[in-house]
Design an enzyme around this catalytic site. Sequence first.
Site, short mmCIF file in Angstrom:
data_model
loop_
_atom_site.label_atom_id
_atom_site.label_comp_id
_atom_site.label_asym_id
_atom_site.label_seq_id
_atom_site.Cartn_x
_atom_site.Cartn_y
_atom_site.Cartn_z
N ASN A 11 0.85 -1.19 0.00
CA ASN A 11 0.00 0.00 0.00
C ASN A 11 0.89 1.24 0.00
O ASN A 11 1.57 1.52 0.98
CB ASN A 11 -0.90 -0.02 1.24
CG ASN A 11 -1.90 1.12 1.27
OD1 ASN A 11 -1.59 2.24 0.87
ND2 ASN A 11 -3.09 0.86 1.77
N ALA A 12 0.88 1.99 -1.10
CA ALA A 12 1.74 3.17 -1.22
C ALA A 12 1.40 4.22 -0.18
O ALA A 12 2.28 4.98 0.27
CB ALA A 12 1.62 3.76 -2.63
N HIS A 13 0.12 4.30 0.23
CA HIS A 13 -0.29 5.27 1.24
C HIS A 13 0.41 5.00 2.57
O HIS A 13 0.88 5.91 3.24
CB HIS A 13 -1.79 5.24 1.43
CG HIS A 13 -2.29 6.10 2.56
ND1 HIS A 13 -2.35 7.47 2.49
CD2 HIS A 13 -2.70 5.77 3.82
CE1 HIS A 13 -2.78 7.96 3.64
NE2 HIS A 13 -3.01 6.95 4.46
N ASP A 73 -0.15 -4.32 12.18
CA ASP A 73 -1.44 -4.99 12.08
C ASP A 73 -2.42 -4.18 12.90
O ASP A 73 -2.07 -3.69 13.99
CB ASP A 73 -1.36 -6.44 12.59
CG ASP A 73 -2.60 -7.23 12.23
OD1 ASP A 73 -3.11 -7.07 11.10
OD2 ASP A 73 -3.09 -8.01 13.07
N PHE A 156 -10.73 4.13 4.84
CA PHE A 156 -11.10 2.80 4.38
C PHE A 156 -11.56 1.98 5.58
O PHE A 156 -11.54 2.45 6.72
CB PHE A 156 -9.92 2.12 3.67
CG PHE A 156 -8.69 1.99 4.53
CD1 PHE A 156 -8.45 0.85 5.27
CD2 PHE A 156 -7.76 3.02 4.60
CE1 PHE A 156 -7.32 0.73 6.06
CE2 PHE A 156 -6.62 2.92 5.38
CZ PHE A 156 -6.41 1.76 6.12
N GLY A 157 -11.97 0.75 5.34
CA GLY A 157 -12.37 -0.12 6.43
C GLY A 157 -13.55 0.43 7.21
O GLY A 157 -14.59 0.79 6.64
N ASP A 159 -13.55 3.23 8.94
CA ASP A 159 -13.43 4.67 9.13
C ASP A 159 -14.78 5.42 9.07
O ASP A 159 -14.99 6.37 9.83
CB ASP A 159 -12.48 5.28 8.10
CG ASP A 159 -11.02 5.02 8.43
OD1 ASP A 159 -10.74 4.50 9.52
OD2 ASP A 159 -10.16 5.32 7.58
N HIS A 189 -4.40 5.60 15.21
CA HIS A 189 -3.75 4.51 15.91
C HIS A 189 -2.46 4.09 15.21
O HIS A 189 -1.45 3.83 15.87
CB HIS A 189 -4.70 3.31 16.01
CG HIS A 189 -5.32 2.92 14.69
ND1 HIS A 189 -6.04 3.79 13.92
CD2 HIS A 189 -5.29 1.75 14.00
CE1 HIS A 189 -6.46 3.17 12.82
NE2 HIS A 189 -6.01 1.93 12.85
#
Length: 206
Positions: A11-13, A73, A156-157, A159, A189
């Site tokens: 993931n580049a972000h 993680d 994402f997820g 959020d 986090h």
Amino acid sequence: MTRRLVLATRNAHKVGELHAILTASGLDVELVGADAYPEIPDVKETGVTFAENALLKARTLADATGLPAVADDSGLCVDVLGGAPGIFSARWAGRHGDDPANLRLLLAQIADIDDPHRGAHFACAAALALPGGTTRVTEGRLTGTLRHTPAGAGGFGYDPILQPDTDPAMVRGRTCAELTADEKNAISHRGKAFRALTPHIAELLG
């Protein structure tokens, strides 16, 4: 001499986020993602805690590349669900990475829970592993309250349903998906875990 550090993500972000943190700390490190080593397969997350999974990924990448490696993680932990979905956050609805399905299932599971009891937090463990076996682990949290419906197109997820209770003057009742990237990174986090790991990177990489 600039040291190369590998981050266990494609993931580049995430690579950009950690690079910004390292730069702000004054570290002269060349950071690359796992996509720089396409021959190395993704690591299965078989641990039962965020820390175990982060360490597993960092150790595997360090052993495979012979370079210092960092991994993280993270997931959402809901109070009334006893900390679930936790390490299963990305596959809560069954298929890994199906964010809309995960959101729908979670909201259905807590649909009858009143606002005062909808507390939750994002948790992240960040791990550094050296090829010789030395490791360090740090953790970060972002606490908040779960909204009844998703809001916001960013992130994402989960959020869109977590409204942070950190620095309410800045958040102004918005979900993580409604914050700007800079606003989210300042309180996230993952940002907290990576910033806590930075002194260990400086110490062990010299």
